[in-house]
Motif scaffolding. Structure first.
Motif, PDB file in Angstrom:
ATOM      1  N   LYS A   1      95.835 -16.031  25.920  1.00 22.07           N
ATOM      2  CA  LYS A   1      94.894 -17.107  25.597  1.00 22.07           C
ATOM      3  C   LYS A   1      95.372 -18.025  24.473  1.00 22.07           C
ATOM      4  N   LEU A   2      96.511 -17.722  23.850  1.00 23.24           N
ATOM      5  CA  LEU A   2      97.024 -18.600  22.792  1.00 23.24           C
ATOM      6  C   LEU A   2      97.482 -19.933  23.387  1.00 23.24           C
TER       7      LEU A   2
ATOM      8  N   ASP B   1     100.785 -26.144  13.838  1.00 22.48           N
ATOM      9  CA  ASP B   1      99.523 -26.897  13.840  1.00 22.48           C
ATOM     10  C   ASP B   1      98.423 -26.164  14.607  1.00 22.48           C
ATOM     11  N   ALA B   2      98.731 -25.744  15.834  1.00 25.75           N
ATOM     12  CA  ALA B   2      97.716 -25.129  16.696  1.00 25.75           C
ATOM     13  C   ALA B   2      97.215 -23.806  16.129  1.00 25.75           C
ATOM     14  N   LEU B   3      98.119 -22.972  15.649  1.00 23.90           N
ATOM     15  CA  LEU B   3      97.702 -21.657  15.168  1.00 23.90           C
ATOM     16  C   LEU B   3      97.030 -21.729  13.798  1.00 23.90           C
ATOM     17  N   THR B   4      97.447 -22.656  12.960  1.00 23.28           N
ATOM     18  CA  THR B   4      96.776 -22.836  11.665  1.00 23.28           C
ATOM     19  C   THR B   4      95.324 -23.224  11.890  1.00 23.28           C
ATOM     20  N   LYS B   5      95.069 -24.094  12.862  1.00 23.20           N
ATOM     21  CA  LYS B   5      93.689 -24.480  13.188  1.00 23.20           C
ATOM     22  C   LYS B   5      92.866 -23.284  13.670  1.00 23.20           C
ATOM     23  N   MET B   6      93.533 -22.287  14.236  1.00 19.82           N
ATOM     24  CA  MET B   6      92.836 -21.104  14.736  1.00 19.82           C
ATOM     25  C   MET B   6      92.680 -20.024  13.659  1.00 19.82           C
ATOM     26  N   GLY B   7      93.201 -20.277  12.453  1.00 19.44           N
ATOM     27  CA  GLY B   7      93.049 -19.311  11.369  1.00 19.44           C
ATOM     28  C   GLY B   7      94.262 -18.433  11.111  1.00 19.44           C
ATOM     29  N   TYR B   8      95.328 -18.614  11.877  1.00 16.01           N
ATOM     30  CA  TYR B   8      96.560 -17.876  11.621  1.00 16.01           C
ATOM     31  C   TYR B   8      97.248 -18.485  10.394  1.00 16.01           C
TER      32      TYR B   8
ATOM     33  N   SER C   1     112.376 -18.774  14.993  1.00 17.11           N
ATOM     34  CA  SER C   1     111.556 -17.579  14.873  1.00 17.11           C
ATOM     35  C   SER C   1     110.513 -17.872  13.806  1.00 17.11           C
ATOM     36  N   ILE C   2     109.233 -17.672  14.141  1.00 19.78           N
ATOM     37  CA  ILE C   2     108.148 -17.864  13.179  1.00 19.78           C
ATOM     38  C   ILE C   2     107.199 -16.671  13.257  1.00 19.78           C
ATOM     39  N   VAL C   3     106.595 -16.341  12.115  1.00 24.72           N
ATOM     40  CA  VAL C   3     105.704 -15.189  12.010  1.00 24.72           C
ATOM     41  C   VAL C   3     104.391 -15.658  11.397  1.00 24.72           C
ATOM     42  N   PHE C   4     103.273 -15.183  11.958  1.00 20.82           N
ATOM     43  CA  PHE C   4     101.945 -15.550  11.467  1.00 20.82           C
ATOM     44  C   PHE C   4     101.119 -14.295  11.201  1.00 20.82           C
ATOM     45  N   ASP C   5     100.404 -14.305  10.070  1.00 17.62           N
ATOM     46  CA  ASP C   5      99.365 -13.303   9.850  1.00 17.62           C
ATOM     47  C   ASP C   5      98.186 -13.683  10.724  1.00 17.62           C
ATOM     48  N   THR C   6      97.466 -12.691  11.221  1.00 16.63           N
ATOM     49  CA  THR C   6      96.337 -12.952  12.109  1.00 16.63           C
ATOM     50  C   THR C   6      95.132 -13.463  11.322  1.00 16.63           C
TER      51      THR C   6
END
Length: 140
Positions: free
Chosen positions: A33-34, A75-82, A97-102
Protein backbone atom coordinates in the motif's frame (compact mmCIF):
# COMPACT_ATOMS: atom_id res chain seq x y z
CA UNK A 1 -43.68 -6.93 16.45
CA UNK A 2 -44.82 -10.54 15.77
CA UNK A 3 -44.03 -13.26 18.34
CA UNK A 4 -40.63 -14.98 18.03
CA UNK A 5 -39.14 -11.96 16.21
CA UNK A 6 -35.92 -10.44 17.49
CA UNK A 7 -35.44 -6.74 17.02
CA UNK A 8 -31.95 -5.96 15.77
CA UNK A 9 -30.41 -2.82 17.19
CA UNK A 10 -27.15 -1.54 15.74
CA UNK A 11 -24.33 -1.67 18.25
CA UNK A 12 -22.41 1.48 19.04
CA UNK A 13 -18.71 0.86 19.55
CA UNK A 14 -16.34 3.50 20.81
CA UNK A 15 -12.71 2.80 20.02
CA UNK A 16 -9.73 4.23 21.80
CA UNK A 17 -7.06 5.68 19.48
CA UNK A 18 -4.07 3.33 19.59
CA UNK A 19 -1.02 2.72 17.41
CA UNK A 20 -1.68 0.35 14.55
CA UNK A 21 -0.02 -2.92 15.61
CA UNK A 22 1.16 -5.16 12.81
CA UNK A 23 2.39 -8.71 12.96
CA UNK A 24 5.31 -9.80 10.87
CA UNK A 25 2.95 -11.69 8.59
CA UNK A 26 1.09 -8.47 7.79
CA UNK A 27 4.14 -6.30 7.06
CA UNK A 28 3.75 -7.19 3.38
CA UNK A 29 0.27 -5.63 3.38
CA UNK A 30 1.78 -2.31 4.43
CA UNK A 31 4.48 -2.47 1.75
CA UNK A 32 1.96 -3.12 -1.03
CA UNK A 33 0.00 0.00 0.00
CA UNK A 34 3.00 2.37 0.05
CA UNK A 35 3.13 4.98 -2.72
CA UNK A 36 5.11 4.12 -5.83
CA UNK A 37 6.73 6.48 -8.32
CA UNK A 38 5.04 7.26 -11.62
CA UNK A 39 5.92 4.62 -14.18
CA UNK A 40 5.66 1.79 -11.62
CA UNK A 41 3.41 -1.19 -12.24
CA UNK A 42 -0.10 -0.71 -10.87
CA UNK A 43 -0.28 -4.13 -9.21
CA UNK A 44 2.74 -5.19 -7.20
CA UNK A 45 2.64 -8.27 -5.00
CA UNK A 46 4.82 -9.16 -2.07
CA UNK A 47 7.48 -11.84 -2.26
CA UNK A 48 9.72 -13.85 0.06
CA UNK A 49 12.89 -11.99 1.05
CA UNK A 50 15.30 -13.70 3.39
CA UNK A 51 16.34 -11.62 6.40
CA UNK A 52 13.65 -9.00 5.81
CA UNK A 53 11.27 -8.36 8.71
CA UNK A 54 8.53 -10.93 8.25
CA UNK A 55 10.54 -12.42 5.35
CA UNK A 56 8.47 -10.27 2.97
CA UNK A 57 9.23 -7.43 0.58
CA UNK A 58 8.45 -5.86 -2.76
CA UNK A 59 10.62 -5.87 -5.85
CA UNK A 60 9.60 -4.15 -9.10
CA UNK A 61 10.93 -2.02 -11.93
CA UNK A 62 9.94 1.56 -12.69
CA UNK A 63 10.87 4.24 -15.17
CA UNK A 64 13.22 6.81 -13.70
CA UNK A 65 16.59 7.74 -12.30
CA UNK A 66 17.92 7.67 -8.73
CA UNK A 67 17.67 11.36 -7.73
CA UNK A 68 13.99 11.91 -8.64
CA UNK A 69 13.03 8.51 -7.20
CA UNK A 70 14.72 9.31 -3.88
CA UNK A 71 12.99 12.71 -3.82
CA UNK A 72 9.64 11.03 -4.51
CA UNK A 73 10.04 8.66 -1.54
CA UNK A 74 11.38 11.37 0.77
CA UNK A 75 8.39 13.61 0.05
CA UNK A 76 5.68 10.92 -0.02
CA UNK A 77 6.81 9.03 3.07
CA UNK A 78 7.51 12.15 5.14
CA UNK A 79 3.90 13.20 4.52
CA UNK A 80 2.83 9.79 5.86
CA UNK A 81 4.83 10.24 9.09
CA UNK A 82 7.95 8.26 8.20
CA UNK A 83 11.26 9.89 9.25
CA UNK A 84 14.34 9.45 7.07
CA UNK A 85 17.53 8.27 8.75
CA UNK A 86 19.75 10.51 6.65
CA UNK A 87 22.92 8.92 8.02
CA UNK A 88 21.91 5.75 6.13
CA UNK A 89 21.15 7.49 2.81
CA UNK A 90 23.46 6.78 -0.12
CA UNK A 91 22.87 7.80 -3.71
CA UNK A 92 24.74 7.79 -7.01
CA UNK A 93 24.34 7.13 -10.72
CA UNK A 94 24.16 3.42 -9.84
CA UNK A 95 21.08 3.81 -7.63
CA UNK A 96 20.32 4.54 -3.96
CA UNK A 97 19.55 3.23 -0.49
CA UNK A 98 17.34 5.09 1.99
CA UNK A 99 16.08 4.10 5.45
CA UNK A 100 13.01 5.44 7.28
CA UNK A 101 11.79 5.08 10.84
CA UNK A 102 8.13 4.10 10.88
CA UNK A 103 5.40 6.58 11.89
CA UNK A 104 4.26 6.68 15.54
CA UNK A 105 0.90 5.25 14.42
CA UNK A 106 2.57 2.08 13.09
CA UNK A 107 4.15 -0.32 15.56
CA UNK A 108 6.17 -3.19 14.16
CA UNK A 109 7.59 -5.26 17.00
CA UNK A 110 11.12 -6.54 16.36
CA UNK A 111 12.09 -10.10 17.26
CA UNK A 112 15.24 -8.66 18.86
CA UNK A 113 14.09 -6.12 21.46
CA UNK A 114 17.40 -4.24 21.21
CA UNK A 115 16.60 -3.30 17.60
CA UNK A 116 14.04 -1.17 15.79
CA UNK A 117 12.07 -2.01 12.65
CA UNK A 118 12.73 0.40 9.78
CA UNK A 119 11.64 0.72 6.16
CA UNK A 120 14.47 0.17 3.68
CA UNK A 121 14.14 1.23 0.04
CA UNK A 122 16.88 0.46 -2.44
CA UNK A 123 17.06 1.24 -6.13
CA UNK A 124 19.49 -0.17 -8.70
CA UNK A 125 19.71 1.08 -12.26
CA UNK A 126 18.98 -1.61 -14.87
CA UNK A 127 19.19 0.69 -17.89
CA UNK A 128 19.39 4.39 -18.72
CA UNK A 129 15.79 5.02 -17.56
CA UNK A 130 14.86 1.83 -15.71
CA UNK A 131 15.35 1.35 -12.00
CA UNK A 132 14.75 -1.80 -9.96
CA UNK A 133 13.13 -0.97 -6.60
CA UNK A 134 13.26 -3.11 -3.49
CA UNK A 135 11.13 -2.18 -0.44
CA UNK A 136 11.21 -4.10 2.82
CA UNK A 137 11.16 -3.71 6.58
CA UNK A 138 14.37 -4.63 8.43
CA UNK A 139 15.50 -4.78 12.04
CA UNK A 140 18.49 -2.56 12.78
Amino acid sequence: MPANTIEQVPAVVEAEARPFLVSQANSADILVKLPRPQGSPKNVGNMFMANAYGQQGLNFQAQGKPAPTVKFYQDALTKMGYAERTINTTQGDWGFSIVFDTPATLTLTPKDSSKAVVLVIQGTMLGPDTINLNLRFEEI
